[in-house]
Design a protein around this motif. Structure first.
Motif, PDB file in Angstrom:
ATOM      1  N   LYS A   9       0.824  -1.212   0.000  1.00 44.63           N
ATOM      2  CA  LYS A   9       0.000   0.000   0.000  1.00 44.63           C
ATOM      3  C   LYS A   9       0.855   1.259   0.000  1.00 44.63           C
ATOM      4  O   LYS A   9       0.555   2.232  -0.699  1.00 44.63           O
ATOM      5  CB  LYS A   9      -0.930  -0.008   1.203  1.00 44.63           C
ATOM      6  CG  LYS A   9      -2.036  -1.063   1.102  1.00 44.63           C
ATOM      7  CD  LYS A   9      -2.939  -1.015   2.321  1.00 44.63           C
ATOM      8  CE  LYS A   9      -4.085  -2.020   2.208  1.00 44.63           C
ATOM      9  NZ  LYS A   9      -4.976  -1.989   3.388  1.00 44.63           N
ATOM     10  N   LYS A  10       1.937   1.236   0.769  1.00 46.52           N
ATOM     11  CA  LYS A  10       2.810   2.412   0.810  1.00 46.52           C
ATOM     12  C   LYS A  10       3.466   2.669  -0.541  1.00 46.52           C
ATOM     13  O   LYS A  10       3.504   3.802  -1.030  1.00 46.52           O
ATOM     14  CB  LYS A  10       3.871   2.204   1.872  1.00 46.52           C
ATOM     15  CG  LYS A  10       3.339   2.227   3.296  1.00 46.52           C
ATOM     16  CD  LYS A  10       4.470   2.013   4.289  1.00 46.52           C
ATOM     17  CE  LYS A  10       3.942   2.022   5.727  1.00 46.52           C
ATOM     18  NZ  LYS A  10       5.029   1.805   6.722  1.00 46.52           N
ATOM     19  N   LEU A  11       4.011   1.599  -1.151  1.00 40.69           N
ATOM     20  CA  LEU A  11       4.688   1.780  -2.440  1.00 40.69           C
ATOM     21  C   LEU A  11       3.695   2.113  -3.548  1.00 40.69           C
ATOM     22  O   LEU A  11       4.013   2.899  -4.458  1.00 40.69           O
ATOM     23  CB  LEU A  11       5.466   0.504  -2.787  1.00 40.69           C
ATOM     24  CG  LEU A  11       6.663   0.193  -1.885  1.00 40.69           C
ATOM     25  CD1 LEU A  11       7.275  -1.149  -2.253  1.00 40.69           C
ATOM     26  CD2 LEU A  11       7.720   1.294  -1.992  1.00 40.69           C
ATOM     27  N   ALA A  12       2.498   1.531  -3.509  1.00 43.59           N
ATOM     28  CA  ALA A  12       1.498   1.845  -4.535  1.00 43.59           C
ATOM     29  C   ALA A  12       1.071   3.298  -4.439  1.00 43.59           C
ATOM     30  O   ALA A  12       0.866   3.967  -5.462  1.00 43.59           O
ATOM     31  CB  ALA A  12       0.297   0.919  -4.376  1.00 43.59           C
ATOM     32  N   LEU A  13       0.955   3.810  -3.233  1.00 41.26           N
ATOM     33  CA  LEU A  13       0.595   5.213  -3.049  1.00 41.26           C
ATOM     34  C   LEU A  13       1.734   6.124  -3.498  1.00 41.26           C
ATOM     35  O   LEU A  13       1.501   7.200  -4.059  1.00 41.26           O
ATOM     36  CB  LEU A  13       0.261   5.466  -1.579  1.00 41.26           C
ATOM     37  CG  LEU A  13      -0.250   6.870  -1.221  1.00 41.26           C
ATOM     38  CD1 LEU A  13      -1.555   7.161  -1.944  1.00 41.26           C
ATOM     39  CD2 LEU A  13      -0.413   7.013   0.286  1.00 41.26           C
ATOM     40  N   LYS A  14       2.951   5.678  -3.294  1.00 38.34           N
ATOM     41  CA  LYS A  14       4.111   6.490  -3.654  1.00 38.34           C
ATOM     42  C   LYS A  14       4.255   6.622  -5.161  1.00 38.34           C
ATOM     43  O   LYS A  14       4.568   7.704  -5.680  1.00 38.34           O
ATOM     44  CB  LYS A  14       5.369   5.875  -3.049  1.00 38.34           C
ATOM     45  CG  LYS A  14       6.645   6.590  -3.419  1.00 38.34           C
ATOM     46  CD  LYS A  14       7.856   5.910  -2.792  1.00 38.34           C
ATOM     47  CE  LYS A  14       9.153   6.595  -3.196  1.00 38.34           C
ATOM     48  NZ  LYS A  14      10.345   5.923  -2.600  1.00 38.34           N
ATOM     49  N   TYR A  15       4.040   5.509  -5.876  1.00 28.69           N
ATOM     50  CA  TYR A  15       4.283   5.514  -7.330  1.00 28.69           C
ATOM     51  C   TYR A  15       2.993   5.609  -8.149  1.00 28.69           C
ATOM     52  O   TYR A  15       3.052   5.475  -9.383  1.00 28.69           O
ATOM     53  CB  TYR A  15       5.029   4.246  -7.735  1.00 28.69           C
ATOM     54  CG  TYR A  15       6.427   4.153  -7.153  1.00 28.69           C
ATOM     55  CD1 TYR A  15       7.420   5.028  -7.557  1.00 28.69           C
ATOM     56  CD2 TYR A  15       6.732   3.186  -6.192  1.00 28.69           C
ATOM     57  CE1 TYR A  15       8.706   4.942  -7.029  1.00 28.69           C
ATOM     58  CE2 TYR A  15       8.004   3.099  -5.650  1.00 28.69           C
ATOM     59  CZ  TYR A  15       8.984   3.982  -6.065  1.00 28.69           C
ATOM     60  OH  TYR A  15      10.250   3.903  -5.532  1.00 28.69           O
ATOM     61  N   HIS A  16       1.860   5.853  -7.517  1.00 24.72           N
ATOM     62  CA  HIS A  16       0.606   5.932  -8.271  1.00 24.72           C
ATOM     63  C   HIS A  16       0.633   7.148  -9.192  1.00 24.72           C
ATOM     64  O   HIS A  16       1.038   8.239  -8.785  1.00 24.72           O
ATOM     65  CB  HIS A  16      -0.584   6.028  -7.312  1.00 24.72           C
ATOM     66  CG  HIS A  16      -1.886   5.715  -7.974  1.00 24.72           C
ATOM     67  ND1 HIS A  16      -2.562   6.640  -8.748  1.00 24.72           N
ATOM     68  CD2 HIS A  16      -2.633   4.578  -7.976  1.00 24.72           C
ATOM     69  CE1 HIS A  16      -3.660   6.092  -9.205  1.00 24.72           C
ATOM     70  NE2 HIS A  16      -3.737   4.841  -8.749  1.00 24.72           N
ATOM     71  N   PRO A  17       0.205   6.990 -10.457  1.00 24.04           N
ATOM     72  CA  PRO A  17       0.264   8.128 -11.402  1.00 24.04           C
ATOM     73  C   PRO A  17      -0.520   9.351 -10.926  1.00 24.04           C
ATOM     74  O   PRO A  17      -0.106  10.491 -11.176  1.00 24.04           O
ATOM     75  CB  PRO A  17      -0.353   7.537 -12.676  1.00 24.04           C
ATOM     76  CG  PRO A  17      -0.141   6.066 -12.562  1.00 24.04           C
ATOM     77  CD  PRO A  17      -0.239   5.751 -11.107  1.00 24.04           C
TER      78      PRO A  17
END
Length: 456
Positions: free
Chosen positions: A388-396
């Motif tokens: 969840k943290k990485l998806a939020l960080k790299y989300h377009p």
């Protein structure tokens, strides 16, 4: 039939037994009315074998030039190659039978049955390989003379062989399956048509291979009423495609065409290529074997490509991983940096394959955990939190507006990697829960004793 037997008796005679002045079988046995009518038509078509039987040569026949020598094979060498490399079909390549050699290589000597048969058939193969179509070279070659008598008695059309038809079906299905696996595309209506076309082409190749084995051929020689190799194979592919379109069975269409176009081969000695002309017989034999090895290498490469695209391995009991994904996961896992535990490999009750699957990380679990930045033994809750943290960080949608195009592309690539890593780990976790639930039910039925899981 009686006329054919009488001709065979004449042909079996040695030249010294033939009366003076007799130069052809037709001088001893006049042609029948039907033969007289057909002779002119066959000569106009350029048929290889005329109805008068030209085994005993006329003076004009002796001036014909042969394409090969009749002494470039011998029985001892053939049996030596058979005993050492029989399963690879090299002895068939040596005996001017390249198609049969490839069929032996592709099927392991017809699963051993063909190798056993060759043990008794090689002497006849050698005799036929020495038949170059010139009677002055083969006057004492009884096998070749009998074959030529049979060819003429049947007007160049061999009997329909059930065994050959079965082999056509088997190799057509086999090669069709390999050809359809050479590419990997998403499932769809258009891809189904593409896979069907590839399957038909592969089936045509397998049928062509069997149809041109031994002393028979699919009528590809222009001098025998055929249209050349390219034209005949194109027609065969068209019939296979038609069989696929109508019956979803390309081999049926291909076999129908091949059986209708079957003919005897004019000579068992293959024409020498430009690289063979002027070379000693041993060099010509080596060239034939070399071409066979190149053909086998091409077939092996296609087989490996098909296995890479559509092959799979089973991990954790029931999960199938495509071979291309397994190889990619093994590379990403950097298994060469891991210490290989020989004790566990040898001490798993003979099931070292499971240890290797985990050591090479065929599921991609280690690489996925490395992408998410979690420990190998981290629980799934920690994996979900990291995702969840990485998806939020790299989300377009969460990216800043002041980033360059290169940075945006890199962030999008990282987002895709994070998504794929979590999908791998989540799938593994769901399967583990399913296995544990199944083991719990089995333990309850057996008295409540739950088996302990082996830990690697």
């Amino acid at each position: 039939f009686d006329r054919a037997i009488y001709r065979a008796i004449i042909i079996m005679q040695t030249p010294n037994d033939i009366p003076t002045g007799i130069t052809s079988a037709s001088q001893v046995l006049p042609p029948s009315p039907s033969e007289s009518r057909e002779r002119g038509v066959q000569e106009e078509k350029g048929a290889v074998y005329s109805s008068i039987g030209g085994i005993i040569p006329t003076p004009t026949d002796t001036t014909a030039t042969a394409t090969t020598t009749s002494n470039d094979v011998n029985l001892l060498t053939a049996y030596l190659l058979y005993s050492l490399f029989g399963i690879f079909g090299i002895h068939h390549a040596y005996l001017h039978r390249p198609n049969q050699g490839l069929a032996w290589y592709a099927s392991g000597g017809l699963f051993g049955w063909g190798l056993l048969r060759d043990l008794f058939c090689i002497p006849g193969y050698v005799s036929l390989a020495r038949d170059n179509g010139r009677t002055e070279d083969c006057s004492n070659n009884v096998t070749a003379r009998i074959r030529d008598a049979t060819v003429q008695a049947r007007n160049g059309i061999p009997k329909m062989s059930l065994a050959r038809i079965i082999l056509m079906g088997a190799f057509g299905t086999y090669f069709g399956f390999i050809a359809s696996c050479l590419v990997y595309l998403p499932v769809g209506r258009s891809t189904g048509a593409l896979y069907g076309t590839l399957r038909a082409i592969g089936a045509a190749a397998g049928i062509w291979l069997v149809g041109n084995m031994g002393d028979q051929m699919i009528m590809a020689s222009p001098g025998n009423g055929g249209g050349g190799v390219g034209k005949e194979f194109t027609h065969l592919v068209a019939w296979c495609i038609g069989g696929f379109a109508v019956l979803n069975a390309p081999v049926i269409g291909g076999i129908t065409y091949a059986v209708r176009r079957r003919r005897y081969r004019p000579s068992m000695s293959s024409p020498r290529s430009s690289t063979d002309k002027g070379s000693p017989s041993s060099s010509a034999a080596r060239a034939r074997i070399g071409r066979h090895l190149i053909t086998c290498a091409i077939f092996t490469a296609l087989l490996v490509l098909a296995a890479y695209n559509h092959g799979s391995v089973t991990v954790n009991g029931d999960r199938k991983v495509y071979l291309r994904e397994a190889m990619r996961n093994a590379y990403r896992s950097k298994f060469w940096e891991e210490e290989f535990d020989w004790a566990q490999f040898r001490g798993r009750g003979g099931d070292g394959g499971e240890y290797l699957k985990k050591a090479f990380d065929l599921q991609g679990e280690r690489a996925a955990r490395r992408t998410l930045g979690v420990r190998r033994d981290a629980p799934h809750s920690e994996v979900r939190s990291a995702y969840k943290k990485l998806a939020l960080k790299y989300h377009p949608d969460k990216m800043g507006l002041n980033l360059s195009d290169k940075e945006v592309l890199e962030a999008q690539g990282q987002f895709v990697k994070v998504q794929e890593a979590y999908e791998v780990l989540n799938d593994i976790e769901q399967r583990r829960k399913k296995d544990e639930a199944g083991a719990s039910r089995e333990g309850g039925h057996s008295g409540g004793n739950r088996p302990e899981r082996d830990e690697m």
